[in-house]
Design a protein around this motif. Structure first.
Motif, PDB file in Angstrom:
ATOM      1  N   CYS A 279      33.294  25.264  63.842  1.00  0.00           N
ATOM      2  CA  CYS A 279      32.657  26.052  65.063  1.00  0.00           C
ATOM      3  C   CYS A 279      31.831  27.199  64.526  1.00  0.00           C
ATOM      4  O   CYS A 279      32.118  27.759  63.468  1.00  0.00           O
ATOM      5  N   ASP A 280      31.086  27.675  65.336  1.00  0.00           N
ATOM      6  CA  ASP A 280      30.251  28.725  65.141  1.00  0.00           C
ATOM      7  C   ASP A 280      30.962  30.013  65.510  1.00  0.00           C
ATOM      8  O   ASP A 280      32.431  29.766  66.007  1.00  0.00           O
ATOM      9  N   LYS A 281      30.571  31.000  65.337  1.00  0.00           N
ATOM     10  CA  LYS A 281      31.239  32.325  65.831  1.00  0.00           C
ATOM     11  C   LYS A 281      31.724  32.379  67.166  1.00  0.00           C
ATOM     12  O   LYS A 281      32.571  33.315  67.455  1.00  0.00           O
ATOM     13  N   ASN A 282      31.074  31.797  68.100  1.00  0.00           N
ATOM     14  CA  ASN A 282      31.356  31.585  69.481  1.00  0.00           C
ATOM     15  C   ASN A 282      32.435  30.724  69.582  1.00  0.00           C
ATOM     16  O   ASN A 282      32.783  30.291  70.995  1.00  0.00           O
ATOM     17  N   GLY A 283      32.926  29.923  68.972  1.00  0.00           N
ATOM     18  CA  GLY A 283      33.907  28.854  68.990  1.00  0.00           C
ATOM     19  C   GLY A 283      33.496  27.882  69.626  1.00  0.00           C
ATOM     20  O   GLY A 283      34.192  26.857  69.918  1.00  0.00           O
ATOM     21  N   LYS A 284      32.400  27.497  69.213  1.00  0.00           N
ATOM     22  CA  LYS A 284      31.643  26.250  69.877  1.00  0.00           C
ATOM     23  C   LYS A 284      32.048  25.249  68.711  1.00  0.00           C
ATOM     24  O   LYS A 284      31.452  25.295  67.709  1.00  0.00           O
ATOM     25  N   ASN A 285      32.263  24.064  69.073  1.00  0.00           N
ATOM     26  CA  ASN A 285      32.468  22.910  68.054  1.00  0.00           C
ATOM     27  C   ASN A 285      30.910  22.359  67.965  1.00  0.00           C
ATOM     28  O   ASN A 285      30.847  21.445  68.530  1.00  0.00           O
ATOM     29  N   HIS A 286      30.561  22.601  66.816  1.00  0.00           N
ATOM     30  CA  HIS A 286      29.434  22.000  66.409  1.00  0.00           C
ATOM     31  C   HIS A 286      29.264  20.653  65.776  1.00  0.00           C
ATOM     32  O   HIS A 286      28.689  19.779  65.953  1.00  0.00           O
ATOM     33  N   ILE A 287      30.068  20.433  64.678  1.00  0.00           N
ATOM     34  CA  ILE A 287      29.978  19.310  63.784  1.00  0.00           C
ATOM     35  C   ILE A 287      31.547  18.874  63.769  1.00  0.00           C
ATOM     36  O   ILE A 287      32.256  19.566  63.619  1.00  0.00           O
ATOM     37  N   HIS A 288      31.609  17.484  63.649  1.00  0.00           N
ATOM     38  CA  HIS A 288      33.245  16.990  63.470  1.00  0.00           C
ATOM     39  C   HIS A 288      33.081  15.710  62.614  1.00  0.00           C
ATOM     40  O   HIS A 288      31.824  14.946  62.713  1.00  0.00           O
ATOM     41  N   GLY A 289      33.991  14.979  62.426  1.00  0.00           N
ATOM     42  CA  GLY A 289      34.125  13.691  61.846  1.00  0.00           C
ATOM     43  C   GLY A 289      33.925  12.678  62.643  1.00  0.00           C
ATOM     44  O   GLY A 289      34.008  12.972  63.900  1.00  0.00           O
ATOM     45  N   GLN A 290      33.756  11.468  62.162  1.00  0.00           N
ATOM     46  CA  GLN A 290      33.506  10.203  62.968  1.00  0.00           C
ATOM     47  C   GLN A 290      32.458  10.213  64.085  1.00  0.00           C
ATOM     48  O   GLN A 290      32.339   9.888  65.184  1.00  0.00           O
ATOM     49  N   HIS A 291      30.820  10.627  63.793  1.00  0.00           N
ATOM     50  CA  HIS A 291      30.057  10.979  64.574  1.00  0.00           C
ATOM     51  C   HIS A 291      28.780  11.038  63.655  1.00  0.00           C
ATOM     52  O   HIS A 291      28.939  11.697  62.556  1.00  0.00           O
ATOM     53  N   ALA A 292      27.697  10.602  64.411  1.00  0.00           N
ATOM     54  CA  ALA A 292      26.624  10.647  63.434  1.00  0.00           C
ATOM     55  C   ALA A 292      25.473  11.624  64.170  1.00  0.00           C
ATOM     56  O   ALA A 292      25.506  11.796  65.454  1.00  0.00           O
ATOM     57  N   TYR A 293      24.869  12.275  63.465  1.00  0.00           N
ATOM     58  CA  TYR A 293      23.795  13.247  63.864  1.00  0.00           C
ATOM     59  C   TYR A 293      22.395  12.992  63.136  1.00  0.00           C
ATOM     60  O   TYR A 293      22.189  12.605  62.236  1.00  0.00           O
ATOM     61  N   ALA A 294      21.535  13.472  64.053  1.00  0.00           N
ATOM     62  CA  ALA A 294      20.024  13.475  63.351  1.00  0.00           C
ATOM     63  C   ALA A 294      19.908  14.424  62.465  1.00  0.00           C
ATOM     64  O   ALA A 294      20.145  15.571  62.802  1.00  0.00           O
ATOM     65  N   VAL A 295      19.198  14.197  61.228  1.00  0.00           N
ATOM     66  CA  VAL A 295      18.722  15.572  60.462  1.00  0.00           C
ATOM     67  C   VAL A 295      17.323  15.975  61.174  1.00  0.00           C
ATOM     68  O   VAL A 295      16.421  14.984  60.817  1.00  0.00           O
ATOM     69  N   LYS A 296      17.266  17.215  61.422  1.00  0.00           N
ATOM     70  CA  LYS A 296      16.059  17.494  62.193  1.00  0.00           C
ATOM     71  C   LYS A 296      15.493  18.241  60.881  1.00  0.00           C
ATOM     72  O   LYS A 296      14.184  18.308  60.844  1.00  0.00           O
ATOM     73  N   ASN A 297      15.993  19.081  59.999  1.00  0.00           N
ATOM     74  CA  ASN A 297      15.704  19.923  59.074  1.00  0.00           C
ATOM     75  C   ASN A 297      16.509  20.212  58.002  1.00  0.00           C
ATOM     76  O   ASN A 297      17.571  20.859  58.218  1.00  0.00           O
ATOM     77  N   LEU A 298      16.143  19.534  56.633  1.00  0.00           N
ATOM     78  CA  LEU A 298      17.345  20.046  55.611  1.00  0.00           C
ATOM     79  C   LEU A 298      16.356  20.586  54.523  1.00  0.00           C
ATOM     80  O   LEU A 298      15.605  19.939  53.914  1.00  0.00           O
ATOM     81  N   GLN A 299      16.772  21.746  54.198  1.00  0.00           N
ATOM     82  CA  GLN A 299      16.068  22.307  53.148  1.00  0.00           C
ATOM     83  C   GLN A 299      17.002  22.983  52.285  1.00  0.00           C
ATOM     84  O   GLN A 299      17.818  23.802  52.687  1.00  0.00           O
ATOM     85  N   TYR A 300      17.101  22.463  50.892  1.00  0.00           N
ATOM     86  CA  TYR A 300      18.353  22.848  50.091  1.00  0.00           C
ATOM     87  C   TYR A 300      18.281  24.292  49.902  1.00  0.00           C
ATOM     88  O   TYR A 300      17.741  25.248  49.758  1.00  0.00           O
TER      89      TYR A 300
END
Length: 526
Positions: A279-300
């Motif tokens: 969760c972010d600082k607002n308590g919103k559940n952003h990522i969790h297990g057993q679910h697929a996400y599209a990678v929009k931007n990954l910079q190491y």
């Protein structure tokens, strides 16, 4: 021949009373009761019922319709409207679905020009204006790589609520994947991830193949990019991290994805055990297990941008340390063979063996968790159970945040009260105690009862003292009940403490302290 086909059509007409003639012919074609050539001849205006045994062609008058030929009550309706722009807009996953892997793959591919081209080339709308479409899976292992979807099928899928909330292009992809997977399983080219029993237990929305898909020796979940003819590879980072020698390889894969951002698209999923989610600082559940996400931007080393198929128009920002700690695997799709070779050559030679061993263990663990979950929900319907689980997770997260905040406030006020002997601050702090924080606070301030007694010691302050100390006794009793401690023990605790607090002349605080410490030890032992 004529009588048999007429009777068969009449049967279908009764089953689909509002379907147009062409729509009924499409259903008959899908069911395999007529051939494609016969269906096309009927659609072009040749009566199926005037064909002799040799299927000789006899042209029909434009005014002659199926009602006149059949003598039935056929109601002619317009062909359902469809629209294909040969692109992916914003497909949103419905709650009953489990095809996050498919929608995330499409959401990822559309970020790249070469991915958009592959999608465009795969969608071929019918040129005759019938509203249908052919989905061309040039990377399909099947002989038949062209899957035709009718306007009626799109319309039915759209109205069913069991497919995505996307445009017609996306629904066509879903239907085509479903047909392809069925045929692949039938021919032994893949294995269903979920059995009929598992799908049926989750309700009607889970009975389609697309929801849990199929796995092959190469993929744990066959990606849409592979069907489109794009070279793809599944890379499980946790498999690599299991072996100390390969941990650098896992880091190298992340660097390669970052360095080849124009030549790769990727989806990702997170640890099965990440149930509560990040969760972010607002308590919103952003990522969790057993679910697929599209990678929009990954910079190491930087915040990672993801897209959740439930909310495709929103961008999720995940801090790099959270992402790296919890990432489970990627499905990486490559623009060309050269880029593919760079990734493949980076993996250890026995990677496939390592992966199979790891994924078997993790799936067994997941099955165990799911069995426990299904036993807990018992007879609750699947969609209701899922909603309850999500709500419970969100409530648990909010509750933990509220507990943490309350605890910090109490500690702050008690510290101030102890330093300055401020009775009002002590009173405010103790009145904020509840069953969730009382044990921790008593551990941190073991003399709290004595402090309260001392603060309101003397003639005429008995009611204030009683009121204040009751704010320690009551939440402690509530916590004991929550922990399953015997009601008799709790009642005895309350009675002994209250007898002292109700004393007219003298309160023996030592009795209360002894009882509080005794019950606290019992709670902590549970």
């Amino acid at each position: 021949m004529q009588d048999k086909i007429q009777a068969l059509f009449h049967k279908y007409q009764q089953e689909y009373p509002l379907y147009t003639r062409d729509a009924i012919i499409d259903v008959m074609l899908d069911d395999g009761v007529i051939t494609y050539d016969v269906a096309q001849k009927v659609k072009s205006g040749i009566s199926l019922f005037l064909l002799d045994n040799k299927l000789a062609q006899s042209k029909l008058d434009n005014d002659v319709n199926m009602t006149k030929i059949m003598g039935g009550n056929f109601t002619k309706n317009k062909t359902p409207k469809t629209y294909f722009n040969r692109a992916i807009d914003s497909p949103a996953q419905r709650e009953v679905q489990g095809d996050c892997w498919l929608l995330s793959d499409l959401n990822s591919l559309k970020q790249k020009s070469w991915g958009r081209k592959a999608i465009y080339d795969a969608i071929i709308p019918d040129s005759d204006g019938s509203g249908g479409v052919t989905v061309k899976f040039k990377g399909s292992p099947l002989k038949n790589k062209n899957i035709h979807i009718t306007a009626a099928q799109i319309d039915t899928a759209r109205k069913s609520g069991n497919y995505s909330k996307g445009d017609d292009d996306v629904i066509a992809f879903e239907l085509a994947v479903e047909k392809t997977f069925r045929e692949m399983v039938k021919k032994g080219m893949g294995k269903r991830i979920a059995t009929d029993e598992e799908l049926n237990a989750r309700g009607p929305g889970y009975r389609s193949f697309i929801y849990y898909g199929i796995k092959t020796g190469e993929f744990d979940q066959y990606p849409i990019s592979k069907l489109l003819g794009i070279n793809a590879k599944e890379i499980n980072l946790k498999t690599l991290e299991e072996t100390p020698a390969n941990r650098k390889v896992a880091d190298k894969i992340l660097r390669l994805i970052s360095a080849n951002s124009n030549n790769v698209s990727a989806t990702c999923d997170f640890n099965f055990n990440l149930v509560g989610g990040y969760c972010d600082k607002n308590g919103k559940n952003h990522i969790h297990g057993q679910h697929a996400y599209a990678v929009k931007n990954l910079q190491y080393g930087r915040d990672v941008k993801l897209v959740d198929p439930y909310f495709p128009d929103e961008e999720i920002t995940v801090p790099w340390d959270v992402f790296k700690k919890n990432i489970l695997s990627f499905v990486v799709s490559f623009k060309d063979s050269k880029t593919s070779a760079v990734f493949t050559n980076s993996l250890p030679k026995n990677y496939k063996e390592m992966y199979n061993k790891y994924i078997t263990n993790i799936r067994n663990e997941h099955k165990k968790i799911m069995r426990q979950y299904e036993q807990a929900v018992d007879s609750v319907k699947a969609e209701e159970a899922k909603k309850i689980r999500i709500e419970a997770q969100n409530k648990r997260i909010k509750r933990q945040q509220a507990i943490s905040k309350n605890k910090k406030n109490i500690v702050y006020m008690l510290n101030q009260a102890y330093k300055t002997n401020d009775k009002k601050m002590l009173f405010k702090a103790v009145c904020k105690l509840d069953k969730d924080v009382v044990v921790d606070i008593l551990d941190k301030y073991p003399d709290l009862v004595a402090r309260c007694d001392k603060a309101y010691y003397g003639w005429g302050q008995g009611s204030q003292k009683s009121f204040l100390i009751s704010h320690i006794i009551n939440p402690l009793a509530d916590k004991a009940k929550e922990k399953g401690i015997n009601d008799g023990v709790i009642n005895d605790f309350r009675e002994k403490c209250n007898d002292e607090l109700d004393a007219i002349f003298y309160t023996n605080e030592k009795v209360i302290i002894e009882q509080v410490n005794k019950l606290k030890r019992m709670i902590k032992s549970k």
